[in-house]
Write a protein that holds these residues in place. Sequence first.
Motif, PDB file in Angstrom:
ATOM      1  N   ALA A  25       0.653  -1.096   0.066  1.00  0.00           N
ATOM      2  CA  ALA A  25       0.064  -0.031  -0.011  1.00  0.00           C
ATOM      3  C   ALA A  25       0.872   1.065  -0.029  1.00  0.00           C
ATOM      4  O   ALA A  25       0.577   2.287  -0.708  1.00  0.00           O
ATOM      5  CB  ALA A  25      -0.781   0.016   1.252  1.00  0.00           C
ATOM      6  N   ARG A  26       2.018   1.349   0.724  1.00  0.00           N
ATOM      7  CA  ARG A  26       2.725   2.329   0.873  1.00  0.00           C
ATOM      8  C   ARG A  26       3.522   2.535  -0.411  1.00  0.00           C
ATOM      9  O   ARG A  26       3.678   3.581  -1.196  1.00  0.00           O
ATOM     10  CB  ARG A  26       3.866   2.156   1.965  1.00  0.00           C
ATOM     11  N   TYR A  27       3.981   1.300  -1.132  1.00  0.00           N
ATOM     12  CA  TYR A  27       4.597   1.505  -2.237  1.00  0.00           C
ATOM     13  C   TYR A  27       3.608   2.093  -3.423  1.00  0.00           C
ATOM     14  O   TYR A  27       4.304   2.897  -4.196  1.00  0.00           O
ATOM     15  CB  TYR A  27       5.011  -0.039  -3.008  1.00  0.00           C
ATOM     16  N   LYS A  28       2.453   1.644  -3.469  1.00  0.00           N
ATOM     17  CA  LYS A  28       1.636   2.136  -4.615  1.00  0.00           C
ATOM     18  C   LYS A  28       1.472   3.995  -4.344  1.00  0.00           C
ATOM     19  O   LYS A  28       1.205   4.476  -5.154  1.00  0.00           O
ATOM     20  CB  LYS A  28       0.297   1.314  -4.385  1.00  0.00           C
ATOM     21  N   ALA A  29       1.262   4.063  -3.124  1.00  0.00           N
ATOM     22  CA  ALA A  29       0.930   5.582  -2.662  1.00  0.00           C
ATOM     23  C   ALA A  29       2.112   6.323  -3.148  1.00  0.00           C
ATOM     24  O   ALA A  29       1.998   7.551  -3.608  1.00  0.00           O
ATOM     25  CB  ALA A  29       0.752   5.877  -1.193  1.00  0.00           C
ATOM     26  N   LEU A  30       3.421   5.948  -2.950  1.00  0.00           N
ATOM     27  CA  LEU A  30       4.424   6.790  -3.417  1.00  0.00           C
ATOM     28  C   LEU A  30       4.865   6.752  -4.849  1.00  0.00           C
ATOM     29  O   LEU A  30       5.150   7.652  -5.525  1.00  0.00           O
ATOM     30  CB  LEU A  30       5.805   6.281  -2.442  1.00  0.00           C
ATOM     31  N   ASP A  31       4.430   5.581  -5.456  1.00  0.00           N
ATOM     32  CA  ASP A  31       4.591   5.572  -6.781  1.00  0.00           C
ATOM     33  C   ASP A  31       3.560   6.353  -7.479  1.00  0.00           C
ATOM     34  O   ASP A  31       3.848   7.107  -8.611  1.00  0.00           O
ATOM     35  CB  ASP A  31       4.357   3.846  -7.295  1.00  0.00           C
ATOM     36  N   GLN A  32       2.419   6.523  -6.945  1.00  0.00           N
ATOM     37  CA  GLN A  32       1.437   7.410  -7.605  1.00  0.00           C
ATOM     38  C   GLN A  32       1.768   8.637  -7.419  1.00  0.00           C
ATOM     39  O   GLN A  32       1.340   9.577  -8.177  1.00  0.00           O
ATOM     40  CB  GLN A  32       0.008   6.863  -6.889  1.00  0.00           C
ATOM     41  N   PHE A  33       2.313   9.092  -6.289  1.00  0.00           N
ATOM     42  CA  PHE A  33       2.592  10.471  -5.874  1.00  0.00           C
ATOM     43  C   PHE A  33       3.791  10.788  -6.814  1.00  0.00           C
ATOM     44  O   PHE A  33       3.891  12.181  -7.361  1.00  0.00           O
ATOM     45  CB  PHE A  33       3.298  10.682  -4.552  1.00  0.00           C
ATOM     46  N   ILE A  34       4.601  10.148  -7.188  1.00  0.00           N
ATOM     47  CA  ILE A  34       5.721  10.424  -8.036  1.00  0.00           C
ATOM     48  C   ILE A  34       5.315  10.681  -9.443  1.00  0.00           C
ATOM     49  O   ILE A  34       5.586  11.687 -10.245  1.00  0.00           O
ATOM     50  CB  ILE A  34       6.761   9.609  -8.309  1.00  0.00           C
ATOM     51  N   HIS A  35       4.299   9.814  -9.837  1.00  0.00           N
ATOM     52  CA  HIS A  35       3.819   9.992 -11.179  1.00  0.00           C
ATOM     53  C   HIS A  35       2.585  11.019 -11.490  1.00  0.00           C
ATOM     54  O   HIS A  35       2.363  11.514 -12.570  1.00  0.00           O
ATOM     55  CB  HIS A  35       3.097   8.693 -11.796  1.00  0.00           C
ATOM     56  N   THR A  36       1.879  11.283 -10.297  1.00  0.00           N
ATOM     57  CA  THR A  36       0.750  11.998 -10.487  1.00  0.00           C
ATOM     58  C   THR A  36       0.700  13.429  -9.539  1.00  0.00           C
ATOM     59  O   THR A  36       0.105  14.489  -9.743  1.00  0.00           O
ATOM     60  CB  THR A  36      -0.547  11.474 -10.125  1.00  0.00           C
ATOM     61  N   GLY A  37       1.771  13.357  -8.751  1.00  0.00           N
ATOM     62  CA  GLY A  37       1.720  14.515  -7.824  1.00  0.00           C
ATOM     63  C   GLY A  37       0.710  14.460  -6.518  1.00  0.00           C
ATOM     64  O   GLY A  37       0.812  15.404  -5.847  1.00  0.00           O
ATOM     65  N   VAL A  38       0.008  13.322  -6.599  1.00  0.00           N
ATOM     66  CA  VAL A  38      -1.084  13.480  -5.565  1.00  0.00           C
ATOM     67  C   VAL A  38      -0.957  12.116  -4.704  1.00  0.00           C
ATOM     68  O   VAL A  38      -0.486  11.168  -5.199  1.00  0.00           O
ATOM     69  CB  VAL A  38      -2.551  13.136  -6.206  1.00  0.00           C
ATOM     70  N   LEU A  39      -1.149  12.458  -3.249  1.00  0.00           N
ATOM     71  CA  LEU A  39      -0.844  11.386  -2.121  1.00  0.00           C
ATOM     72  C   LEU A  39      -2.493  10.777  -2.130  1.00  0.00           C
ATOM     73  O   LEU A  39      -3.143  11.677  -1.769  1.00  0.00           O
ATOM     74  CB  LEU A  39      -0.365  11.979  -0.952  1.00  0.00           C
ATOM     75  N   ASN A  40      -2.516   9.346  -1.941  1.00  0.00           N
ATOM     76  CA  ASN A  40      -4.090   8.982  -1.768  1.00  0.00           C
ATOM     77  C   ASN A  40      -4.115   8.924  -0.396  1.00  0.00           C
ATOM     78  O   ASN A  40      -3.337   9.552   0.432  1.00  0.00           O
ATOM     79  CB  ASN A  40      -4.090   7.592  -2.282  1.00  0.00           C
ATOM     80  N   ASP A  41      -5.385   8.543   0.017  1.00  0.00           N
ATOM     81  CA  ASP A  41      -5.617   8.697   1.404  1.00  0.00           C
ATOM     82  C   ASP A  41      -5.486   7.299   2.286  1.00  0.00           C
ATOM     83  O   ASP A  41      -6.291   7.201   3.335  1.00  0.00           O
ATOM     84  CB  ASP A  41      -7.241   9.270   1.693  1.00  0.00           C
ATOM     85  N   ASP A  42      -4.795   6.421   1.935  1.00  0.00           N
ATOM     86  CA  ASP A  42      -4.676   5.483   2.405  1.00  0.00           C
ATOM     87  C   ASP A  42      -4.046   5.438   3.943  1.00  0.00           C
ATOM     88  O   ASP A  42      -3.395   6.622   4.086  1.00  0.00           O
ATOM     89  CB  ASP A  42      -3.433   4.393   1.717  1.00  0.00           C
ATOM     90  N   PRO A  43      -4.620   4.757   4.786  1.00  0.00           N
ATOM     91  CA  PRO A  43      -4.300   4.983   6.575  1.00  0.00           C
ATOM     92  C   PRO A  43      -2.596   4.812   6.967  1.00  0.00           C
ATOM     93  O   PRO A  43      -2.481   5.401   7.845  1.00  0.00           O
ATOM     94  CB  PRO A  43      -5.319   4.236   7.149  1.00  0.00           C
ATOM     95  N   HIS A  44      -2.310   3.912   6.039  1.00  0.00           N
ATOM     96  CA  HIS A  44      -0.647   3.633   6.350  1.00  0.00           C
ATOM     97  C   HIS A  44       0.182   4.720   6.039  1.00  0.00           C
ATOM     98  O   HIS A  44       0.425   5.406   5.280  1.00  0.00           O
ATOM     99  CB  HIS A  44      -0.288   2.526   5.558  1.00  0.00           C
ATOM    100  N   PRO A  45       0.855   5.176   7.339  1.00  0.00           N
ATOM    101  CA  PRO A  45       1.652   6.239   7.410  1.00  0.00           C
ATOM    102  C   PRO A  45       2.979   6.085   6.418  1.00  0.00           C
ATOM    103  O   PRO A  45       3.296   4.968   6.518  1.00  0.00           O
ATOM    104  CB  PRO A  45       2.226   6.581   8.731  1.00  0.00           C
ATOM    105  N   ILE A  46       3.310   7.155   5.700  1.00  0.00           N
ATOM    106  CA  ILE A  46       4.641   6.948   4.847  1.00  0.00           C
ATOM    107  C   ILE A  46       5.760   7.681   5.254  1.00  0.00           C
ATOM    108  O   ILE A  46       6.682   8.211   4.533  1.00  0.00           O
ATOM    109  CB  ILE A  46       4.070   7.425   3.295  1.00  0.00           C
ATOM    110  N   ILE A  47       5.735   8.560   6.377  1.00  0.00           N
ATOM    111  CA  ILE A  47       6.714   9.497   6.538  1.00  0.00           C
ATOM    112  C   ILE A  47       8.137   8.696   6.450  1.00  0.00           C
ATOM    113  O   ILE A  47       9.046   9.332   5.925  1.00  0.00           O
ATOM    114  CB  ILE A  47       6.446  10.111   7.858  1.00  0.00           C
ATOM    115  N   GLY A  48       8.277   7.668   7.117  1.00  0.00           N
ATOM    116  CA  GLY A  48       9.593   6.882   6.803  1.00  0.00           C
ATOM    117  C   GLY A  48       9.945   6.485   5.654  1.00  0.00           C
ATOM    118  O   GLY A  48      11.131   6.138   5.252  1.00  0.00           O
ATOM    119  N   HIS A  49       8.967   6.386   4.905  1.00  0.00           N
ATOM    120  CA  HIS A  49       9.296   5.859   3.366  1.00  0.00           C
ATOM    121  C   HIS A  49       9.491   6.819   2.413  1.00  0.00           C
ATOM    122  O   HIS A  49      10.078   6.812   1.103  1.00  0.00           O
ATOM    123  CB  HIS A  49       8.188   5.086   2.848  1.00  0.00           C
TER     124      HIS A  49
END
Length: 437
Positions: free
Chosen positions: A40-64
């Motif tokens: 879930a974190r991998y998909k969130a960051l991959d989406q952010f890099i390609h779209t500039g949008v962070l999804n609302d998934d509950p898993h924190p990504i600060i450390g990633h």
Amino acid sequence: MVNDDDSGKWRAYAETGLILVGLVGLGFLMPHNVLGDALARYKALDQFIHTGVLNDDPHPIIGHLFSLPAYLLNNPKPVVEQYNLVLFAVALGWTYWLLRDRVDPALTRRFFLVLIVGSMFPAHLSQYNSEPLTALAVGVGLMAVAMRAHGGWTAIAIGVANTPAALGGLALVVLRKIWQDRRLRYVLVGVAAVALIALENWVRRGSPLDSGYNGLAGFKTVMPYSGLPGFSYPFLFGLLSIMLSFGKGLVFFAPGILLPVRSLLRRAGLWDAYALWLLFLAGLVIAYAKWWSWNGGFTWGPRFFLFAAIPASLAVAALLWRPSERLWLNLFALVVWGLSTWVGICAAVYFDARDLTVCKSHNFQLEVLCNYTPDFSVLWYPLVRHLPAHWYGALWILFSAIVFAYLAMPLIARTLSQLNAALARLIHSARSTRWRF
């Protein structure tokens, strides 16, 4: 004839070599994956890099966020799979830098070897989960705080923000530091961690108070408190389960925390750091004891408590470095070192034992078997089913056996000497006693 200086130098070379071999083995012998929450974190960051949008998934990504440069590659997955191992190596390097002029290097090297061979870390370094960053950032950060070095509180704030439940551990640490130093400024560390958590919530879900976990719960099973959301688990049952359950209990997965090493660590100059570690761990246990998923879900061992491997490993390393004058403690330390090595082998070689079909069947109705029974525990199931080790697993078992024997030799020698002395005293006492009918 080799003098003591030369002997010590060669031991240092050998132990450093073992540490490097262990790190290489963790990187190239162990299978690495992106699974579960990590996906879930991998998909969130991959989406952010390609779209500039962070999804609302509950898993924190600060450390990633530190792994973001890898997502600029065409195929970032092979790189991020090694992310936690890189963090681990950096943490060892920082710890060495902190201790190099303060602590006997032989103890530091033993500490590193126990972390590599005799702890839960191998199972988590092969994944892209968030627990390693929290454990390592807070662990080394608290060491820096104890050594009055720079950067410790910053690392702690980031590590805690990466796992919001760790605020409980931070609270106990801050209270201790306030009491010790009579300064209120340590509260600012908690403020910084909370601010980071609130910022992520606001960016991803539009509200600093929306963690995304509201209403989440597990399946309803035979367990009486299953299916309830939030902090709904009875505290006493959660505490007992976290400490004593066969599939997740810290007594089995981090047995080093049971060793009494206060006087030894005081002489080594590490007691302040160790005490802070235990306080933080206590806060984690208190926080998670009431969480509906105190067990960390369907994963290998107690993943929420990976941090426990750090104080547990230092306690084991201390008695391997300086065996006790007490026979019972040396015997206990040998048992703990043996169990710790088995934990490390299971974490590295038998990681797939977590994925038992029987415990996932019928919407996890039988998950209780993996959490509580020894037969289905990830520590003992490999023995129950005589699970084979692949060639890389066999190499790791051989490496673990070498490290176990090498580090245990002084402890075994001292224990045998003490046993011999105790037997001699017993024989002398028996001979000097006048026997009567």
